[in-house]
Design an enzyme around this catalytic site. Structure first.
Site, short mmCIF file in Angstrom:
data_model
loop_
_atom_site.label_atom_id
_atom_site.label_comp_id
_atom_site.label_asym_id
_atom_site.label_seq_id
_atom_site.Cartn_x
_atom_site.Cartn_y
_atom_site.Cartn_z
N GLN A 13 0.67 -1.15 -0.09
CA GLN A 13 0.11 0.13 0.11
C GLN A 13 0.83 1.28 -0.14
O GLN A 13 1.77 1.29 0.80
CB GLN A 13 -1.26 -0.14 1.40
CG GLN A 13 -1.97 1.26 1.16
CD GLN A 13 -2.69 1.17 2.33
OE1 GLN A 13 -2.19 1.83 3.52
NE2 GLN A 13 -4.00 1.00 2.42
N TYR A 33 -6.19 11.20 3.32
CA TYR A 33 -4.73 11.25 3.08
C TYR A 33 -4.49 12.32 1.81
O TYR A 33 -5.48 12.97 1.45
CB TYR A 33 -4.29 9.79 2.50
CG TYR A 33 -3.74 8.99 3.75
CD1 TYR A 33 -4.70 8.87 4.95
CD2 TYR A 33 -2.69 8.32 4.06
CE1 TYR A 33 -4.43 8.03 5.97
CE2 TYR A 33 -2.45 7.56 4.99
CZ TYR A 33 -3.10 7.06 5.92
OH TYR A 33 -3.00 6.79 7.17
N ARG A 43 -9.98 -6.95 10.48
CA ARG A 43 -9.89 -7.30 12.06
C ARG A 43 -10.23 -8.84 12.15
O ARG A 43 -9.79 -9.49 13.10
CB ARG A 43 -11.37 -6.63 12.48
CG ARG A 43 -10.81 -5.10 12.77
CD ARG A 43 -12.14 -4.40 13.22
NE ARG A 43 -13.15 -4.21 12.23
CZ ARG A 43 -14.19 -3.52 12.29
NH1 ARG A 43 -14.72 -2.90 13.43
NH2 ARG A 43 -14.99 -3.77 11.16
#
Length: 409
Positions: A106, A176, A353
């Site tokens: 990423q 971002y 998760r």
């Protein structure tokens, strides 16, 4: 680079083509910051973190938040692309490949999400704003900054290819750098990068074009794009869909992963489930942030009820309009959810998760399709990112010891 979407329903556990690479199945570990890169270098803990779910059966893992520039980190102990980081990243990719899985990097620039009190570099934003992490003003990005950061994305993608990454995921979400330009509430510029959506989308489109020209056809190229920021002042679904259509027309993507929420404005809009405000406050190095979170954290970290496939209904609007292969993120925890995603036309699913709670969950599901995830969506894993991400719900688990960079092990 775009591929026509096929209406047939694939088996999520079957091999799949993603641009120039083939995954052993359609399950991707989502990028979740690991907090295991002391001095911005790979540690054995970081390698082990990604080995666990790849040994557990996923098709590809995503190494999170590899910044294109020093000021593009969210905090000081985050990897940014430079020669010193490459040997460790190569060791990581080689380790993952031995499991039969693929590995994605990423790549992004944190922009106004950076903490300048930690990185010691000014955070960059489209327009004047205060940086609440560093408690100081952000620096307004110049045209030269935009040109430089665009070039640095391409250079980072080349380095990722050269050290063995099979794919790159370009971060266009969560406010971002590129995402902050898309957001009308954050981007109040009066030049060619502000105002209309066409102008606000120039950074995202320019970054994707630069990356495609640098490594297109050699590694798979994905983008992580916000469907909405979860704030009235942020980007909304209609504008995000138009941006996605432009990206598809540009031909710079092999797949699109949809996300939502803003690290600046509404962070838990992405995760749903519990809001561990007290734990977040405890882990802040800045005492003023600690106090602030304890006092008003409930207003900033708004809690949203968890439900399976919680982004599905919004993401369907994109699936109907786009031919691009798409990755469904958000509340994918079991075989039923994966099958539903495939039936609705998604090509891959991304999990976060649930794999932190059970790295071998995919093997369990392959053996017994009725397997239920043990993740309770409490989000208490999120505050652990500052010292090494782990699931506090695993019986008997303790916080990991501080990681050491491979160069000193």
């Amino acid at each position: 680079m775009t591929d026509s979407h096929t209406p047939t329903t694939p088996d999520v556990l079957s091999p799949a083509q993603l641009g120039p690479i083939t995954l052993r199945n359609r399950i991707i570990k989502a990028a979740t910051w690991e907090g295991m890169a002391p001095k911005g270098l790979v540690s054995q803990e970081l390698i082990d973190y990604h080995l666990a779910p790849t040994q557990g059966g996923i098709g590809m893992t995503t190494v999170a938040y590899l910044a294109v520039a020093p000021e593009g980190r969210t905090e000081k102990n985050q990897i940014h692309w430079r020669p010193e980081a490459l040997p460790g990243l190569r060791q990581l990719t080689e380790s993952i490949h031995k499991t039969g899985a693929k590995v994605s990097a990423q790549i992004g620039h944190a922009g106004p999400v950076s903490d300048p009190s930690s990185t010691k570099y000014p955070a960059l934003a489209p327009s004047f704003s205060m940086n609440m992490l560093g408690l100081r003003p952000n620096r307004v990005a110049t045209k030269d900054d935009i040109t430089r950061i665009t070039r640095q994305h391409a250079e980072a993608a080349k380095m990722a290819r050269d050290v063995g990454f099979d794919a790159v995921e370009i971060h266009l979400g969560h406010n971002y750098f590129a995402s902050s330009f898309l957001s009308p509430g954050i981007n109040r510029r009066k030049d060619e990068y502000g105002g209309s959506l066409a102008n606000r989308a120039k950074v995202a489109r320019g970054v994707m074009e630069a990356v495609s020209e640098a490594v297109g056809g050699e590694v798979a190229i994905l983008a992580k794009l916000n469907m909405e920021d979860g704030a009235k002042s942020g980007i909304q679904v209609d504008e995000s869909l138009q941006t996605a259509l432009w990206l598809e027309q540009d031909g710079t993507l092999d797949a699109l992963e949809l996300t939502a929420g803003s690290s600046l404005l509404n962070p838990l809009y992405l995760f749903k489930g519990g809001a561990p405000v007290r734990e977040f406050a405890k882990n802040q190095h800045n005492p003023l942030l600690n106090l602030g979170l304890r006092m008003v954290g409930r207003f900033f970290m708004r809690e949203y009820e968890y439900e399976p496939l919680y982004f599905m209904e919004t993401a369907k609007q994109f699936r109907r309009e786009l031919k691009l292969p798409m990755v469904l993120l958000g509340g994918v925890t079991d075989r039923d959810g994966m099958d539903t995603a495939m039936e609705e036309g998604y090509d891959f699913v991304a999990m976060g998760r649930a794999l932190l709670r059970e790295p071998d969950l995919i093997q369990k599901i392959a053996a017994n399709p009725a397997t239920a995830s043990q993740c309770i969506h409490c989000n208490r894993c999120m505050p652990t990112i500052y010292k090494g991400t782990y699931c506090p719900e695993i019986p008997g688990i303790k916080a990991p010891r501080p990681a050491l960079p491979l160069s000193v092990i």
